[in-house]
Write a protein that holds these residues in place. Sequence first.
Motif, PDB file in Angstrom:
ATOM      1  N   THR A 287       0.853  -1.189   0.000  1.00 49.46           N
ATOM      2  CA  THR A 287       0.000   0.000   0.000  1.00 49.46           C
ATOM      3  C   THR A 287       0.887   1.237   0.000  1.00 49.46           C
ATOM      4  OG1 THR A 287      -0.118   0.143   2.413  1.00 49.46           O
ATOM      5  CG2 THR A 287      -1.860  -1.109   1.315  1.00 49.46           C
TER       6      THR A 287
ATOM      7  N   ARG B 168      -9.763  12.263 -11.045  1.00 46.31           N
ATOM      8  CA  ARG B 168     -10.115  10.849 -10.873  1.00 46.31           C
ATOM      9  C   ARG B 168     -10.531  10.236 -12.199  1.00 46.31           C
ATOM     10  NH1 ARG B 168     -14.936   8.894 -10.716  1.00 46.31           N
ATOM     11  NH2 ARG B 168     -15.836  10.904 -10.180  1.00 46.31           N
TER      12      ARG B 168
ATOM     13  N   GLN C 272      -5.646   3.160 -13.760  1.00 44.28           N
ATOM     14  CA  GLN C 272      -5.970   1.927 -13.050  1.00 44.28           C
ATOM     15  C   GLN C 272      -6.418   0.847 -14.034  1.00 44.28           C
ATOM     16  OE1 GLN C 272      -9.492   2.009 -10.616  1.00 44.28           O
ATOM     17  NE2 GLN C 272      -8.842   0.238  -9.431  1.00 44.28           N
TER      18      GLN C 272
ATOM     19  N   PHE D  76      -5.649  -0.676  -6.807  1.00 46.07           N
ATOM     20  CA  PHE D  76      -6.956  -0.180  -6.392  1.00 46.07           C
ATOM     21  C   PHE D  76      -6.680   1.063  -5.559  1.00 46.07           C
ATOM     22  CE2 PHE D  76      -6.864  -4.773  -6.556  1.00 46.07           C
ATOM     23  CZ  PHE D  76      -7.855  -5.036  -7.485  1.00 46.07           C
ATOM     24  N   TYR D  77      -7.607   1.984  -5.542  1.00 42.20           N
ATOM     25  CA  TYR D  77      -7.390   3.191  -4.754  1.00 42.20           C
ATOM     26  C   TYR D  77      -8.635   3.553  -3.969  1.00 42.20           C
ATOM     27  CZ  TYR D  77      -9.833   5.768  -8.454  1.00 42.20           C
ATOM     28  OH  TYR D  77     -10.770   6.219  -9.349  1.00 42.20           O
ATOM     29  N   LYS D  78      -8.379   4.283  -2.896  1.00 35.63           N
ATOM     30  CA  LYS D  78      -9.445   4.732  -2.012  1.00 35.63           C
ATOM     31  C   LYS D  78      -9.145   6.173  -1.612  1.00 35.63           C
ATOM     32  CE  LYS D  78     -11.249   3.861   2.587  1.00 35.63           C
ATOM     33  NZ  LYS D  78     -11.095   3.091   3.801  1.00 35.63           N
TER      34      LYS D  78
ATOM     35  N   ILE E 235      -9.107   9.464   0.583  1.00 30.05           N
ATOM     36  CA  ILE E 235      -9.154   9.800   1.997  1.00 30.05           C
ATOM     37  C   ILE E 235      -9.581  11.260   2.088  1.00 30.05           C
ATOM     38  CG2 ILE E 235      -7.821  10.025   4.121  1.00 30.05           C
ATOM     39  CD1 ILE E 235      -5.961   7.829   2.977  1.00 30.05           C
TER      40      ILE E 235
ATOM     41  N   ILE F 114      -4.897   9.904  -1.225  1.00 28.22           N
ATOM     42  CA  ILE F 114      -5.385   8.720  -1.904  1.00 28.22           C
ATOM     43  C   ILE F 114      -4.536   7.546  -1.447  1.00 28.22           C
ATOM     44  CG2 ILE F 114      -5.792   7.591  -4.116  1.00 28.22           C
ATOM     45  CD1 ILE F 114      -6.008  10.360  -5.358  1.00 28.22           C
ATOM     46  N   LYS F 115      -5.210   6.491  -1.018  1.00 28.49           N
ATOM     47  CA  LYS F 115      -4.519   5.271  -0.601  1.00 28.49           C
ATOM     48  C   LYS F 115      -4.593   4.274  -1.753  1.00 28.49           C
ATOM     49  CE  LYS F 115      -4.522   1.561   2.785  1.00 28.49           C
ATOM     50  NZ  LYS F 115      -5.127   1.038   4.014  1.00 28.49           N
TER      51      LYS F 115
END
Length: 99
Positions: free
Chosen positions: A13, A40, A48, A60-62, A64, A73-74
Amino acid sequence: MYELFKSYAYHGTKVFDIDELKHLLMVDNVKSYERYPDFRRKVLEISQNEINRLTDLNIFYKPITKGRKVVKIKFIIQHKDIVERLAAEQTTNNELDQE
């Protein structure tokens, strides 16, 4: 972006500040990427999809958020198994042959 993620793949990560990521990708001065939804849609999602389809990595990203604003972005970075790697390599070769 692939090179960036490949360098962090052993971690699994990586969290980037949104401004830091834009700077690393050299899009920090691109006016059309100032808003997160545009960044995005035009950068993160396209990258991606291409990385997941054509390389030896799955990402994959999430986002924050702080309040309603995306500040970081994680990214989750995974190596594909051998069968998935071979399929991705074949897809890449096919697309390159079509050009």
